[in-house]
Design a protein around this motif. Structure first.
Motif, PDB file in Angstrom:
ATOM      1  N   GLN A 142       0.791  -1.226   0.000  1.00 34.21           N
ATOM      2  CA  GLN A 142       0.000   0.000   0.000  1.00 34.21           C
ATOM      3  C   GLN A 142       0.828   1.283   0.000  1.00 34.21           C
ATOM      4  N   LEU A 143       2.169   1.190   0.177  1.00 36.61           N
ATOM      5  CA  LEU A 143       2.954   2.417   0.088  1.00 36.61           C
ATOM      6  C   LEU A 143       2.819   3.039  -1.304  1.00 36.61           C
ATOM      7  N   ARG A 144       2.553   2.237  -2.318  1.00 35.21           N
ATOM      8  CA  ARG A 144       2.302   2.799  -3.649  1.00 35.21           C
ATOM      9  C   ARG A 144       1.131   3.774  -3.630  1.00 35.21           C
ATOM     10  N   TYR A 145       0.199   3.578  -2.692  1.00 34.59           N
ATOM     11  CA  TYR A 145      -1.004   4.411  -2.615  1.00 34.59           C
ATOM     12  C   TYR A 145      -0.909   5.493  -1.546  1.00 34.59           C
ATOM     13  N   ASP A 146       0.155   5.502  -0.760  1.00 39.66           N
ATOM     14  CA  ASP A 146       0.388   6.626   0.147  1.00 39.66           C
ATOM     15  C   ASP A 146       0.400   7.896  -0.696  1.00 39.66           C
ATOM     16  N   GLU A 147      -0.306   8.927  -0.263  1.00 38.77           N
ATOM     17  CA  GLU A 147      -0.522  10.073  -1.146  1.00 38.77           C
ATOM     18  C   GLU A 147       0.774  10.739  -1.574  1.00 38.77           C
ATOM     19  N   GLY A 148       1.743  10.849  -0.652  1.00 41.13           N
ATOM     20  CA  GLY A 148       3.005  11.471  -1.034  1.00 41.13           C
ATOM     21  C   GLY A 148       3.725  10.682  -2.110  1.00 41.13           C
ATOM     22  N   ILE A 268      12.084  15.911  -6.726  1.00 43.99           N
ATOM     23  CA  ILE A 268      10.946  15.819  -5.813  1.00 43.99           C
ATOM     24  C   ILE A 268      11.506  15.359  -4.472  1.00 43.99           C
ATOM     25  N   ARG A 269      11.052  15.952  -3.385  1.00 45.18           N
ATOM     26  CA  ARG A 269      11.524  15.530  -2.074  1.00 45.18           C
ATOM     27  C   ARG A 269      10.368  15.577  -1.080  1.00 45.18           C
ATOM     28  N   GLY A 270      10.456  14.743  -0.025  1.00 43.80           N
ATOM     29  CA  GLY A 270       9.395  14.757   0.963  1.00 43.80           C
ATOM     30  C   GLY A 270       9.726  13.888   2.157  1.00 43.80           C
ATOM     31  N   THR A 271       8.736  13.725   3.032  1.00 45.01           N
ATOM     32  CA  THR A 271       8.875  12.908   4.230  1.00 45.01           C
ATOM     33  C   THR A 271       7.729  11.907   4.294  1.00 45.01           C
ATOM     34  N   LEU A 272       7.995  10.759   4.931  1.00 43.36           N
ATOM     35  CA  LEU A 272       6.961   9.759   5.212  1.00 43.36           C
ATOM     36  C   LEU A 272       6.457  10.023   6.631  1.00 43.36           C
ATOM     37  N   GLY A 273       5.345  10.728   6.730  1.00 37.04           N
ATOM     38  CA  GLY A 273       4.874  11.209   8.015  1.00 37.04           C
ATOM     39  C   GLY A 273       4.584  10.120   9.034  1.00 37.04           C
ATOM     40  N   PRO A 279       2.152   4.370  15.526  1.00 39.14           N
ATOM     41  CA  PRO A 279       1.383   4.213  14.288  1.00 39.14           C
ATOM     42  C   PRO A 279       0.455   5.367  13.973  1.00 39.14           C
ATOM     43  N   HIS A 280       0.519   6.453  14.767  1.00 38.39           N
ATOM     44  CA  HIS A 280      -0.401   7.576  14.547  1.00 38.39           C
ATOM     45  C   HIS A 280       0.049   8.408  13.356  1.00 38.39           C
ATOM     46  N   GLY A 281       1.306   8.803  13.375  1.00 40.83           N
ATOM     47  CA  GLY A 281       1.877   9.499  12.232  1.00 40.83           C
ATOM     48  C   GLY A 281       1.288  10.872  11.981  1.00 40.83           C
ATOM     49  N   ARG A 282       1.592  11.378  10.817  1.00 38.32           N
ATOM     50  CA  ARG A 282       1.116  12.680  10.358  1.00 38.32           C
ATOM     51  C   ARG A 282       1.130  12.624   8.831  1.00 38.32           C
ATOM     52  N   PRO A 283       0.480  13.575   8.160  1.00 34.70           N
ATOM     53  CA  PRO A 283       0.533  13.553   6.698  1.00 34.70           C
ATOM     54  C   PRO A 283       1.972  13.695   6.187  1.00 34.70           C
ATOM     55  N   ASP A 284       2.220  13.117   5.033  1.00 33.61           N
ATOM     56  CA  ASP A 284       3.517  13.305   4.391  1.00 33.61           C
ATOM     57  C   ASP A 284       3.714  14.768   4.027  1.00 33.61           C
ATOM     58  N   TRP A 307      -0.469   7.386   5.259  1.00 33.81           N
ATOM     59  CA  TRP A 307      -0.164   5.998   4.907  1.00 33.81           C
ATOM     60  C   TRP A 307      -1.087   5.057   5.680  1.00 33.81           C
ATOM     61  N   ILE A 308      -1.161   5.209   7.013  1.00 31.05           N
ATOM     62  CA  ILE A 308      -2.119   4.494   7.845  1.00 31.05           C
ATOM     63  C   ILE A 308      -3.116   5.504   8.390  1.00 31.05           C
ATOM     64  N   PRO A 309      -4.427   5.277   8.141  1.00 36.27           N
ATOM     65  CA  PRO A 309      -5.020   4.104   7.497  1.00 36.27           C
ATOM     66  C   PRO A 309      -5.316   4.277   6.013  1.00 36.27           C
ATOM     67  N   ASP A 310      -5.223   5.518   5.495  1.00 36.83           N
ATOM     68  CA  ASP A 310      -5.851   5.838   4.211  1.00 36.83           C
ATOM     69  C   ASP A 310      -5.359   4.990   3.044  1.00 36.83           C
ATOM     70  N   ALA A 311      -4.028   4.794   2.937  1.00 41.61           N
ATOM     71  CA  ALA A 311      -3.483   4.128   1.755  1.00 41.61           C
ATOM     72  C   ALA A 311      -3.940   2.688   1.626  1.00 41.61           C
ATOM     73  N   PHE A 312      -4.408   2.076   2.718  1.00 46.03           N
ATOM     74  CA  PHE A 312      -4.812   0.674   2.669  1.00 46.03           C
ATOM     75  C   PHE A 312      -6.054   0.460   1.799  1.00 46.03           C
ATOM     76  N   ALA A 313      -6.794   1.521   1.523  1.00 43.62           N
ATOM     77  CA  ALA A 313      -7.945   1.375   0.626  1.00 43.62           C
ATOM     78  C   ALA A 313      -7.520   1.220  -0.825  1.00 43.62           C
ATOM     79  N   GLY A 314      -6.306   1.660  -1.173  1.00 45.37           N
ATOM     80  CA  GLY A 314      -5.889   1.671  -2.567  1.00 45.37           C
ATOM     81  C   GLY A 314      -5.840   0.309  -3.231  1.00 45.37           C
ATOM     82  N   PRO A 315      -5.084  -0.658  -2.685  1.00 46.49           N
ATOM     83  CA  PRO A 315      -5.045  -1.978  -3.313  1.00 46.49           C
ATOM     84  C   PRO A 315      -6.414  -2.655  -3.374  1.00 46.49           C
ATOM     85  N   MET A 316      -7.237  -2.465  -2.336  1.00 44.47           N
ATOM     86  CA  MET A 316      -8.569  -3.071  -2.353  1.00 44.47           C
ATOM     87  C   MET A 316      -9.434  -2.450  -3.446  1.00 44.47           C
ATOM     88  N   ALA A 317      -9.399  -1.128  -3.576  1.00 46.43           N
ATOM     89  CA  ALA A 317     -10.177  -0.474  -4.626  1.00 46.43           C
ATOM     90  C   ALA A 317      -9.722  -0.925  -6.007  1.00 46.43           C
TER      91      ALA A 317
END
Length: 359
Positions: A142-148, A268-273, A279-284, A307-317
């Protein structure tokens, strides 16, 4: 949002299209199902019909927390439910292949977790079985679907940084492995169960490498038996190179989780929030500097999902779209064999002390 980002945002869409939702059952009620799978499915409008876990009390607790209507008494009961079209297998990796075989033989499409299989031969066997039965297998990379990451990949595909020449992940964090006793005892750890995310994301941008080198190590006093520090280098056809440098024994409280993609016309540069407060994290965070657009220095992209939880919907969709409309899910099991092969070659390099070809 700036108009220029509209096609990038569209490429990051992970919603389930109306009419394409299919009833899902989940095998496993562990922490990742509780904090990622079920919350993301609820937000995306995925119908979760029920779940099963060997720990029946845990299954009832998780089902009640997320409004899942059915707790199956056995795996056979889940597989016998004619309403279930997709089975999401979320168990320890060693148990996944046999459950996958049984679910395919019961006529279910599958979402399997990473690592999909312990070796390519097992993966090919499952793919051939699915093909023979007319079923689909997606892998939850699901990291492929992480928005960043998804936005960065879309920028590369749009030509914003020209020809990509380098992709780097730098992760320096403290990871508590104790919640996974089976993982603590495993002599293959960091690459197989963590950096596999970054390696798969690299493949989604740069394709498959020709040659790889990996060095791994441990930190004195660490809990885990396996490697917790790795440096992996990947050489691709042409000019592209990649580096994944991951450390899980950061004992100074200053985590970093950085990603960068360089190209002939920008970067392109960024962070994995997620990794700054797991496991709470923050947006990238994500920025692009492009001579192709052009930008005036670094232009921030407004990342809003996690990444958690949002990206987990990507592979299922994606799996649901493939089941309803044909084609392959993204990433499919067939595609994911490339990631499994890459992991295998990196361990071979680590053991041998020299670079290895990726055949």
């Amino acid at each position: 949002m700036l108009d220029i980002f509209a096609p990038i945002a569209a490429a990051c869409d992970i919603s389930v299209p109306p009419g394409e939702g299919l009833p899902v059952a989940v095998v496993g009620a562990g922490a990742i199902v509780d904090v990622a799978h079920l919350p993301s499915y609820r937000s995306a409008g995925v119908e979760v019909r029920g779940l099963f876990d060997l720990d029946a009390e845990r299954a009832r607790e998780v089902a009640a927390r997320h409004g899942v209507p059915t707790v199956y008494p056995t795996l056979d009961a889940l597989l016998a439910d004619p309403e279930v079209r997709i089975v999401d297998i979320a168990v320890a990796p060693a148990a996944q292949p046999e459950i996958a075989r049984r679910a395919l033989e019961a006529g279910k499409h599958l979402l399997c977790q990473k690592p999909f299989v312990p070796d390519e031969a097992t993966g090919r066997e499952l793919i051939e079985l699915a093909d023979r039965l007319g079923l689909k297998i997606a892998v939850n990379q699901q990291l492929r679907y992480d928005e960043g990451i998804a936005a960065a990949r879309a920028m590369v595909e749009a030509g914003w940084i020209g020809e990509p020449t380098a992709m780097t992940f730098t992760v320096n964090i403290a990871t508590d492995w104790s919640p996974w006793p089976w993982l603590v005892r495993n002599d293959r750890l960091e690459i197989m169960y963590h950096s596999i995310h970054y390696l798969d994301a690299v493949r989604s941008v740069l394709g498959d490498p020709e040659t790889v080198f990996c060095a791994g190590g441990r930190t004195p006093g660490q809990l885990a038996a396996g490697e917790t520090r790795t440096i992996s280098t990947l050489v691709f056809p042409g000019n592209a190179r990649a580096l994944v440098h991951a450390t899980h024994e950061n004992r100074t409280g200053d985590p970093e989780a950085l990603v960068r993609i360089d190209g002939s016309k920008g970067a392109i540069r960024g962070t994995l929030g997620l990794l700054y407060d797991y496991p709470h994290g923050r947006p990238d965070t994500l920025e692009v500097n492009s001579r192709s657009l052009p930008t005036d220095g670094w232009l921030p992209y407004p990342v809003t999902r996690r990444w958690i939880p949002d990206a987990f919907a990507g592979p299922m969709a994606s799996l649901m779209r493939a089941v309803s409309g044909g084609g392959e899910p993204y990433p499919s099991a067939r595609d994911n064999l490339g990631t499994i092969r890459l992991v295998d070659r990196l361990y071979a390099s680590m053991d041998a002390g020299h670079s290895m070809p990726v055949e």
